[in-house]
Scaffold this active site. Structure first.
Site, PDB file in Angstrom:
ATOM      1  N   ASP A  50     -25.808   9.970  37.824  1.00  0.00           N
ATOM      2  CA  ASP A  50     -26.017  11.282  38.443  1.00  0.00           C
ATOM      3  C   ASP A  50     -26.483  11.089  39.893  1.00  0.00           C
ATOM      4  OD1 ASP A  50     -27.459  13.710  39.347  1.00  0.00           O
ATOM      5  OD2 ASP A  50     -26.890  14.442  37.376  1.00  0.00           O
ATOM      6  N   ARG A 110     -22.340  26.626  35.795  1.00  0.00           N
ATOM      7  CA  ARG A 110     -21.273  26.909  34.840  1.00  0.00           C
ATOM      8  C   ARG A 110     -21.853  27.458  33.553  1.00  0.00           C
ATOM      9  NH1 ARG A 110     -16.067  24.487  34.744  1.00  0.00           N
ATOM     10  NH2 ARG A 110     -16.071  23.808  32.598  1.00  0.00           N
ATOM     11  N   ASP A 168     -29.775  12.966  40.949  1.00  0.00           N
ATOM     12  CA  ASP A 168     -30.975  12.350  40.346  1.00  0.00           C
ATOM     13  C   ASP A 168     -31.332  11.059  41.060  1.00  0.00           C
ATOM     14  OD1 ASP A 168     -31.169  14.360  38.534  1.00  0.00           O
ATOM     15  OD2 ASP A 168     -30.602  13.171  36.780  1.00  0.00           O
ATOM     16  N   THR A 203     -18.354  29.936  28.385  1.00  0.00           N
ATOM     17  CA  THR A 203     -17.097  30.439  28.955  1.00  0.00           C
ATOM     18  C   THR A 203     -16.503  29.485  29.996  1.00  0.00           C
ATOM     19  OG1 THR A 203     -18.249  31.570  30.744  1.00  0.00           O
ATOM     20  CG2 THR A 203     -17.904  32.841  28.711  1.00  0.00           C
TER      21      THR A 203
HETATM   22  N1  URA Z   1     -21.858  14.377  38.963  1.00  0.00           N
HETATM   23  C1  URA Z   1     -22.556  13.229  39.088  1.00  0.00           C
HETATM   24  O1  URA Z   1     -23.623  13.185  39.712  1.00  0.00           O
HETATM   25  N2  URA Z   1     -22.051  12.108  38.510  1.00  0.00           N
HETATM   26  C2  URA Z   1     -20.882  12.108  37.818  1.00  0.00           C
HETATM   27  O2  URA Z   1     -20.480  11.048  37.332  1.00  0.00           O
HETATM   28  C3  URA Z   1     -20.178  13.327  37.704  1.00  0.00           C
HETATM   29  C4  URA Z   1     -20.689  14.452  38.295  1.00  0.00           C
END
Ligand code: URA
Length: 209
Positions: free
Chosen positions: A201, A105, A204, A109
């Site tokens: 995440d 993204r 991760d 924009t």
């Molecule tokens: N992507 C992720 O890995 N965790 C979130 O909470 C939102 C998007």
């Protein structure tokens, strides 16, 4: 209250694995194990209602007509974290074709651009399952859905581990009939667009980044 076409798994193993995924103290190996398990179970839900043909087999005792998955399934993980969902999915759907899409993204924009796009042929008998573990704003998935819809497959479905009401609402506005399979519909997105309570995440935590 149930939301039409949003299927929240009530399998006890899904609930158990989600608890492990949410816990910030879960180790990398346990996160991977529970991710693979929950994805397997979510994909098991997601093939409900697909076409099965009766095929002739012989048990050790008698001939029998028995059901066999007939639809051609195409799985499309959204990079990067969607790849984590493939391990569970492929155990169930070893014959499915796999496409990959990577989007980024523009911060200013908010327009998504494709940095990787490699799809198998999508035909009118294909059932396409787009998969991303965290359905947050829904922006990336929506971009993919619009592109896939132009190819007129038999059906498109979504599998995600955790979803946010904001993302569900956005997708349902444009694709009201599309089925979304998830382990949880969480509370909301925070200012950084993370799902709350969520699990952080996903990429991760799965890849150990
Ligand atoms: N992507 C992720 O890995 N965790 C979130 O909470 C939102 C998007």
């Amino acid at each position: 209250m149930p939301i039409k076409n949003v299927i929240i798994s009530n399998h006890p193993f899904v609930a158990d694995s989600l608890t492990h995924l949410r816990d910030k103290d879960t180790s990398l190996t346990a996160f991977r194990r529970h991710s693979d398990k929950i994805c397997y179970l979510l994909f098991a839900e997601a093939i409900r209602g697909l076409k099965f043909n009766q095929v002739k087999i012989e048990t050790p005792l008698v001939p029998l007509l028995s059901p066999k998955l007939a639809d051609e399934v195409v799985v499309i993980p959204v990079l990067r974290s969607g790849i984590a969902m493939l391990f569970g999915a492929m155990q169930l759907l070893p014959k499915s074709k796999i496409g990959f899409v990577g989007l980024q993204r523009d911060e200013k924009t908010a327009v998504a651009s494709e940095y990787y796009w490699k799809l198998p042929k999508i035909e009118k008998n294909s059932v396409v399952i787009v998969t991303d573990p965290m359905l947050a704003t829904g922006g990336s998935i929506l971009h993919v859905l619009k592109a896939i819809a132009k190819k007129k497959p038999k059906e498109i479905r979504i599998v995600c581990v955790v979803s946010a009401p904001e993302g569900i609402k956005r997708i349902r506005k444009e694709f009201p009939k599309l089925k979304i399979f998830t382990a949880s519909l969480d509370s909301h997105l925070n200012d950084q667009k993370y799902i709350v309570p969520g699990l952080g995440d996903y990429g991760d935590r799965y890849f150990g980044t």
